[in-house]
Design an enzyme around this catalytic site. Structure first.
Site, PDB file in Angstrom:
ATOM      1  N   CYS A   1      27.595 156.864  17.142  1.00  0.00           N
ATOM      2  CA  CYS A   1      28.798 156.522  16.376  1.00  0.00           C
ATOM      3  C   CYS A   1      28.702 156.892  14.891  1.00  0.00           C
ATOM      4  O   CYS A   1      29.639 157.444  14.312  1.00  0.00           O
ATOM      5  CB  CYS A   1      29.109 155.036  16.528  1.00  0.00           C
ATOM      6  SG  CYS A   1      27.649 153.981  16.594  1.00  0.00           S
TER       7      CYS A   1
ATOM      8  N   HIS B   1      32.187 150.993  11.078  1.00  0.00           N
ATOM      9  CA  HIS B   1      30.971 151.378  10.346  1.00  0.00           C
ATOM     10  C   HIS B   1      31.383 152.022   9.019  1.00  0.00           C
ATOM     11  O   HIS B   1      32.319 152.836   8.985  1.00  0.00           O
ATOM     12  CB  HIS B   1      30.159 152.421  11.120  1.00  0.00           C
ATOM     13  CG  HIS B   1      29.447 151.912  12.337  1.00  0.00           C
ATOM     14  ND1 HIS B   1      29.432 150.591  12.719  1.00  0.00           N
ATOM     15  CD2 HIS B   1      28.691 152.580  13.253  1.00  0.00           C
ATOM     16  CE1 HIS B   1      28.700 150.466  13.826  1.00  0.00           C
ATOM     17  NE2 HIS B   1      28.248 151.653  14.170  1.00  0.00           N
TER      18      HIS B   1
END
Ligand code: 25A
Ligand code: L14
Length: 342
Positions: A131, A244
């Site tokens: 990710c 994130h």
């Protein structure tokens, strides 16, 4: 000729990523004649939602893949290692979210905005990157094509949803208990995550880096297809549920001004620039949750070196970082006529 509709398996359908895969397939109206949710024996018989319907979860076994055209895997590295080869052998194309196949030279590692052409040499298993790597390369590639990237120094601020549903529950539970003056337990993470930052994601290696840090180093080079790009990373878990964030320092061969970067990224696929300091506007994790794009802001020239830049990159780790990128890979396979009737 491509078929018009495909039989799609979602493997690990009860997990945080699997749930988002089902939602993403539905939202994007993926051409599925049937969706088959699979998980471990523990979840067989449970139901999951797809387009307002209840689908019954079946146990994933080596024999589950006959007649399935494409399987989106997010069941962890162990199950992927075990079941992806059996699926590929049965003629099913696997798009795998785990770390199991990413660095295998036989498996393309793909972010559709960056290297869709690598899908052309697939042999049945395609890997979806980590990710943190995905959101970074989406923003780096336009700068690399224009000015050549020499070196990247990245620090991440990663949400707990990356470690699955149990970690989401752990942050919530610890927060609630601490606010009520009660003692907490840490099970998913080695230390308290509520009101804390943990400079460790995944296991430590002998050289002091973590596996997550080395994923960013190695996967970036494979996706961008240039072994001259040097990356060094520090990955940190923060008490955020979804999204994130990354602080990225870049050295390029040719000079790029901050304005050049804004112009390049504004035109880049899958990127939204949010960079209005006068309005206190910059990308934030809470705004990225549920969104498809990678958000970039705080774009500045780093004057401590000749051709230096700083920027801040944010994306929904479960969406662009996992489920959405996987579904986009499947869509790109169809566009390139690579999902065929056996
Ligand atoms: O190994 P990796 O690559 O590092 O990946 C590690 C984990 O990261 C997530 C994913 O977790 C994975 O397990 N992940 C993977 N790629 C990711 C990415 N790109 C990523 N995260 C972010 N970005 P997850 O929670 O999203 O998904 C786990 C799913 O996998 C199913 N599964 C596990 N083993 C399986 C399997 N499916 C088929 N065969 C197997 N052998 C798992 O389903 C889930 O859907 P499940 O049935 O095993 O569990 C459903 C629920 O059961 C509870 N539970 C979990 N563990 C236990 C448990 N109950 C009792 N005992 C347990 N030990 C949980 O509530 C779970 O939701
Ligand atoms: O390699 O945040 O996709 O713990 C699996 C674990 C991504 C991060 C991967 C986490 C990782 C994830």
């Amino acid at each position: 000729m491509s078929k018009k509709e495909f039989r799609v398996a979602v493997c690990g359908a009860t997990g945080a990523v699997g749930q988002e895969m089902l939602a993403t397939l539905a939202q994007r109206d993926f051409p599925a004649s049937e969706v088959i949710p699979m998980a471990s024996a523990r979840s067989a018989g449970k139901t999951v939602q797809y387009k307002g319907q209840d689908l019954t979860v079946v146990e994933m076994t080596e024999d589950s893949f006959t007649g399935i055209d494409v399987a989106l895997f997010s069941a962890g590295g162990g199950p992927s290692e075990k079941f992806a080869p059996a699926a590929a052998k049965a003629g099913c194309v696997v798009v795998d979210n785990s770390s199991a196949w990413r660095m295998d030279p036989e498996c393309p590692l793909v972010v559709p905005e960056v290297n869709p052409q690598d899908l052309d040499w697939h042999k049945g298993i395609i890997a979806n990157p980590n990710c943190s790597t995905i959101q970074m390369v989406v923003a780096l590639q336009p700068l690399h094509l224009e000015a050549g990237i020499k070196r990247v120094v990245v620090s991440t601020y990663q949400a707990v949803s990356g470690s699955g549903q149990e970690a989401i529950d752990e942050l919530e539970e610890q927060t609630r208990r601490l606010m009520n003056g009660k003692p907490i337990v840490a099970e998913v993470y080695p230390h308290q995550i509520a009101f804390n930052c943990l400079p460790q994601i995944d296991a430590f290696l002998d050289d002091g880096y973590t596996k997550e840090e080395m994923k960013m180093v190695n996967e970036t080079v494979k996706i961008m297809g240039d072994s001259n790009i040097k990356v060094t990373a520090t990955t940190v878990r923060v008490p955020v549920f979804y999204g994130h964030s990354e602080s990225v320092n870049i050295e390029t061969r040719e000079k790029l001004t901050a304005e050049d970067v804004r112009t390049l990224l504004a035109a880049a696929p899958g990127v939204t620039v949010v960079d209005y300091p006068e309005k206190l506007a910059y990308p934030m994790a809470i705004d990225s949750a549920g969104e498809d794009d990678v958000f970039v802001g705080r774009i500045r020239e780093d004057n401590t070196i000749e051709n230096g830049l700083n920027m801040w990159i944010v994306a929904d780790n479960i969406r662009k970082g996992a489920a959405l990128n996987t579904v986009q890979i499947a869509e790109t396979l169809i566009e390139r006529d690579l999902l065929r009737v056996p």
